[in-house]
Structures are given as structure tokens and as C-alpha cells.
Design an enzyme around this catalytic site. Structure first.
Site, mmCIF file in Angstrom:
data_model
loop_
_atom_site.group_PDB
_atom_site.id
_atom_site.type_symbol
_atom_site.label_atom_id
_atom_site.label_comp_id
_atom_site.label_asym_id
_atom_site.label_seq_id
_atom_site.Cartn_x
_atom_site.Cartn_y
_atom_site.Cartn_z
ATOM 1 N N LYS A 78 0.397 -0.781 -0.164
ATOM 2 C CA LYS A 78 0.201 -0.317 -0.047
ATOM 3 C C LYS A 78 0.769 1.265 -0.291
ATOM 4 O O LYS A 78 1.633 1.458 0.905
ATOM 5 C CB LYS A 78 -0.878 0.146 1.117
ATOM 6 C CG LYS A 78 -1.957 1.055 1.157
ATOM 7 C CD LYS A 78 -3.210 0.651 2.698
ATOM 8 C CE LYS A 78 -4.157 1.428 2.154
ATOM 9 N NZ LYS A 78 -5.019 1.685 3.234
ATOM 10 N N SER A 158 -9.729 2.032 2.487
ATOM 11 C CA SER A 158 -9.533 3.383 1.844
ATOM 12 C C SER A 158 -7.910 1.696 1.216
ATOM 13 O O SER A 158 -7.373 2.193 -0.088
ATOM 14 C CB SER A 158 -8.646 4.104 2.333
ATOM 15 O OG SER A 158 -7.140 3.187 3.531
ATOM 16 N N SER A 182 -10.603 -0.053 6.335
ATOM 17 C CA SER A 182 -9.386 -0.207 5.315
ATOM 18 C C SER A 182 -9.135 -1.287 4.759
ATOM 19 O O SER A 182 -8.792 -1.367 4.119
ATOM 20 C CB SER A 182 -8.569 0.919 5.018
ATOM 21 O OG SER A 182 -9.194 2.330 5.233
HETATM 22 N N1 GLN Z 1 -13.398 4.900 5.800
HETATM 23 C C1 GLN Z 1 -12.442 4.988 6.664
HETATM 24 C C2 GLN Z 1 -11.979 6.923 6.536
HETATM 25 O O1 GLN Z 1 -12.369 6.852 5.756
HETATM 26 C C3 GLN Z 1 -11.793 3.701 7.478
HETATM 27 C C4 GLN Z 1 -10.512 4.608 6.833
HETATM 28 C C5 GLN Z 1 -9.399 3.420 6.554
HETATM 29 O O2 GLN Z 1 -9.682 2.805 8.015
HETATM 30 N N2 GLN Z 1 -8.097 3.875 6.336
HETATM 31 O O3 GLN Z 1 -12.204 7.325 7.814
#
Ligand code: GLN
Length: 492
Positions: A78, A158, A182
């Protein structure tokens, strides 16, 4: 004939050790699949030369009967993990041209164990999002499509590039990070196993910070065995991260196939949502039956604070993000505006140009909830509720060993379907944020397909640092679900 890229990570690892295949062959096979998969937009950077060099070094070691647990295995990373000398963008314009001079602890452990880096994977900007639509480098596309319908779907977020790349077999496995879901939500939307370990299990050192009290790294992999192998390498104490915990890392692979007889599985009634597709509800009931068939005892539990988890998360996470992102000012690294009057306008213009809308929204919310006069009403209160959520889980885990829930409230959705409505988007994490707020390990396991042929996952949550029991349970779900479906390769 089976292609090299069809081998699971475990099969490839064994094949490499038995010299049935070389790392260079595997690496080239993955690189040629990556080259053909531009339509998925899963990679921000492909490090082909570096990958081949690493593969050759691995082959040399393997030739001498040496090498680590992941020797020669090609992985995708990532783009939130700092990789020395390799562009690291967090999918943000503001990190343009940033080549870290150091390596994150998690990736350095993967290289220590012999893994090969194929490249850096696309993601939501600074890991803020659930659909990969906030990336400066464009949407990632899910390899899965609805039956008879070529609408492009999101892989979730994400860690969307990590999910798409692993699901399309562009890498043997990938790394992700999970601040509110995410790893688990994209795993659920792409038919993968995704593991968020206990907070403190994997070092955060060298991972671009989003919300430091919630962020955790973990793997996205094709099956539980591959996820277990990845996590073992990624986990471990690191003095460079003050929240990293010094406790031994078990052999998670050895937990697979062990009996779960007598384990108590909690089923929280609050994870039943209005408007949730019936198929998810049905799959959850199936999961309960599978655990029962394996000899577990099912216990109905109640977690009434669940309804406060998203509001708490959307105070705590933006608050921490607004502080963490204050460092991007155009001075030391990344993008700097070219048109400005003085130092203040340089900061302002750089940040206005460098951050996307969702990041700006989070910085604004975070700054607001931390500001004098509002701190007590929002941030402090959110911290108190967070403690109550933690206490509620502690109480539940005095009665049960694992908690079983759906991973996400829907299957993969179309690009643009939720992008205009932040609240709809935030709801994606309704089942996963609780685990982050309480610091618990959680995992998503692919459990079936919906009527449109899209994957759905089930989540297991475990006690802090009891990933072993979680892996035992995950393996039971995996065996029972027997999820073997693959997306049609429309992108090739
Ligand atoms: N979807 C959540 C956010 O937008 C979690 C994102 C994540 O876990 N990095 O904050």
C-alpha cells in the site's frame, strides 16, 4: 496448466523452497499480469527493476538452501508505507515526488524475510475513504463485476489498490492499513481474507499517519493461510513505535485447522441494521451454523454502544488527522505551490492545492472538534464514549471467545454511487470501526456470493492479542464457505 500466479502464497513459498519454480519466474509472471491490468488502476508505482533484483538475490539464497519465510515471494505494498528511495505518495498530490530515506518497520520485516516488492498500491488519499474514489491518482476498479453488467465497481477502501491487486492475482498478497475498516471492508468487497491485528501488534513506524490511535497494518490475502504467513512477518515489537507491544508473535499458520470445539461465539444483536440486504443477514446466520457445526457454542450478546461508534470515530479520527497532517506545509518535502506572496500564503496555497476535498473535510472537522470551546463538547466526550465501547467489549469477551458479524453492510457498489454523500460513505464502516476504537483484532473472511455474483465477507473479532483464536475461527468459516469463485478476467 496452473499458472505461477494462480499458486497461493503458501504454495509458491513451498514451490520456491523445493526449487520447482524460481523467484524470477514468479516475479516476471506477476509483472506481466500487472502490465496487462492497467484498467484496474491498482498500482501507483511498479518497481519492476527493483523486483527483478530482489528476485535474483532470493534465487541465489534459495539455490543455497537458505532464505527466510517469504523468500522470493512477490508482494504489493500500500502506498502509505514508506519505502526507502521509492516514491511514497499516500495517493496525495501533496506528497508529490516524496522518496523516503527510510523504510517502514513492517516492510523492512517483509524484506528481511525475503519478500520481493512489485510496487506501491493505489489507495484513498491519506487512507480517508471507503471506495478509493478520493485518490489523487484516480479510482481503483474492482476486478469483480455484477453478473451480465459491466458497471465499474469499487474495490472498497482505503486499501482498494491492495484489494484489487490481490483479488486479480497481480501479487501473491498485499499489505494494507485499517483505521476504521480499510483492510476488512475492501477484503469483503473483493473476496479476500483481510486481517487487522490488535492495536500495537504491527509497528506504525514509517507508515504515513492518519489517526495514530487507530491505525494498524495488516495483510490482504487469498486465504487464511496466506494471511497467517504474512501477519507473522509483519508483526512484532518495535522500540521505534511507542505504542508497539512487546509480546511474542505466535505461528499463526499453526493455528489453522486446530479444533474450535467448545469456543463461545458471541453474536451481537446490534449488528443487525435496518435496510441491510437480506443476503447479508442470511449469510451471517449461515456463519453461525458453521461455527455451531464445528462444535462452538453460540451466545447472544448485546453491544448497545455500537450506535455511537461511527459518530465517535468521525470525531477522533479527524481530530488526530488534523494534527498529523499539519506537517504538510510545502517546506521539507512534497508539493510546494509556485505562486505565493509570503510564507503564510505559501503554506495556505500549498495545502489548498495539495489536499483533496475529503482530506480538507477531515482537517476542518478535526480542527473544529479540537478548538477551544468545543474540545470538551466533542473531542473529550468522544474519548469518554470510546472508553465505554472498550469496556463493553471487555465485558463481552469475559463471556465469549470470538464475536461473529458481517464485515460490511453491502457488497461492492458502483463508482460514484455514494461519492456525493459522505454520510452514506461513512456507513460502510459501521461493523468495523468498533474494532479500531477498542483496539481489537478483526478479520474478514469471504463467505459467499450475493445474487449478483459479488463476494460478501463475515467478520470475526477477538480478544486483544488473541489473533491465534481468530485464525482458528477464520479457518472454520473458510472451510465451511468453500469460497472458490474468481472474477472473470475482463481487464486482460
Ligand atoms: N473509511 C474510513 C475513513 O474514511 C476508514 C478508513 C481507514 O480505515 N483507513 O476514515
Amino acid at each position: 496448466m496452473t499458472q505461477i500466479t494462480d499458486l497461493s502464497l503458501a504454495e509458491l513459498r513451498d514451490g520456491l523452497k523445493e526449487k520447482k519454480v524460481t523467484s524470477l519466474e514468479a516475479t516476471d509472471a506477476y509483472l506481466s499480469r500487472i502490465e496487462k491490468a492497467g484498467a484496474l488502476n491498482a498500482f501507483n508505482t511498479v518497481t519492476a527493476d527493483k523486483a527483478r533484483d530482489m528476485a535474483k538475490a532470493s534465487d541465489e539464497k534459495l539455490g543455497k538452501g537458505e532464505g527466510g519465510d517469504l523468500e522470493g515471494v512477490p508482494l504489493g505494498i500500500k502506498d502509505l508505507f514508506c519505502t526507502e528511495g521509492v516514491l511514497t505518495t499516500a495517493s496525495s498530490h501533496i506528497l508529490d515526488g516524496f522518496k523516503p530515506r527510510y523504510e517502514s518497520t513492517v516492510t523492512s520485516q517483509l524484506w528481511r524475510d525475503g519478500a520481493v516488492m512489485l510496487g506501491k498500491l493505489n489507495m484513498d488519499e491519506f487512507a480517508m475513504g471507503s471506495s478509493n474514489e478520493t485518490s489523487f491518482y484516480g479510482n481503483v476498479i474492482n476486478p469483480w463485476r455484477r453478473k451480465g453488467d459491466d458497471t465499474p465497481l469499487t474495490p472498497g477502501g482505503s486499501s482498494g489498490g491492495s484489494a484489487s491487486a490481490a483479488a486479480a492475482h497481480l501479487c501473491a498478497a498485499t499489505t494494507g492499513t485499517d483505521t476504521g475498516g480499510s483492510i476488512r471492508q475492501p477484503a469483503s468487497l473483493t473476496g479476500l481474507v483481510g486481517v487487522k491485528p490488535t492495536y500495537g501488534r504491527c509497528s506504525r513506524w514509517g507508515i504515513v499517519a492518519f489517526a495514530s490511535s487507530l491505525d494498524q497494518a495488516g495483510p490482504l490475502a487469498r486465504d487464511t493461510r496466506d494471511a497467517a504467513i504474512m501477519l507473522k512477518s509483519m508483526a512484532g515489537h518495535d522500540p521505534k513505535d511507542s505504542t508497539s507491544i512487546d509480546c511474542p508473535v505466535p505461528d499463526y499458520e499453526a493455528a489453522l485447522g486446530q479444533s474450535v470445539k467448545g469456543l463461545k461465539i458471541g453474536v451481537p444483536k446490534e449488528y443487525r441494521l435496518d435496510g441491510m440486504p437480506q443476503e447479508i443477514e442470511t449469510l451471517w446466520s449461515k456463519g453461525v451454523e458453521w461455527m455451531k457445526d464445528a462444535g462452538c457454542e453460540i451466545v447472544d450478546i448485546s453491544l448497545p454502544m455500537t450506535k455511537y461508534a461511527l459518530p465517535v470515530y468521525y470525531i477522533v479520527a479527524p481530530a488526530e488527522a488534523s494534527s498529523n497532517l499539519a506537517r504538510y506545509d510545502g517546506v521539507k518535502f512534497g508539493h510546494r505551490a509556485s505562486d505565493y506572496k509570503d510564507i503564510l500564503s505559501m503554506y495556505e496555497t500549498t495545502r489548498a492545492e495539495g489536499f483533496g476535498d475529503e482530506v480538507k473535510r477531515r482537517v476542518l472537522i478535526g480542527t473544529y472538534v479540537l478548538s477551544a470551546g468545543y474540545y470538551d463538547a466533542y473531542y473529550l466526550r468522544a474519548q469518554k464514549v470510546r472508553k465505554k465501547i472498550f469496556d463493553e467489549f471487555t465485558d463481552a469477551f469475559s463471556k465469549v471467545d470470538l464475536i461473529l458479524t458481517p464485515s460490511a453492510p453491502s457488497a461492492a457498489f458502483g463508482l460514484g454511487e455514494k461519492a456525493d454523500d459522505p454520510i452514506q460513505m461513512y456507513l460502510n464502516d459501521v461493523f468495523t470501526v468498533t474494532g479500531n476504537l477498542a483496539g481489537l483484532p478483526g478479520a474478514s473472511v469471504p463467505a459467499g456470493l450475493d445474487a449478483q455474483g459479488l463476494p460478501l465477507g463475515l467478520q470475526l473479532l477477538a480478544k486483544p492479542f488473541d489473533e491465534e483464536t481468530m485464525f482458528k475461527g477464520m479457518h472454520v468459516l473458510e472451510q465451511a464457505a468453500n469460497f472458490t469463485a474468481r472474477p472473470d478476467e475482463w481487464w486482460v
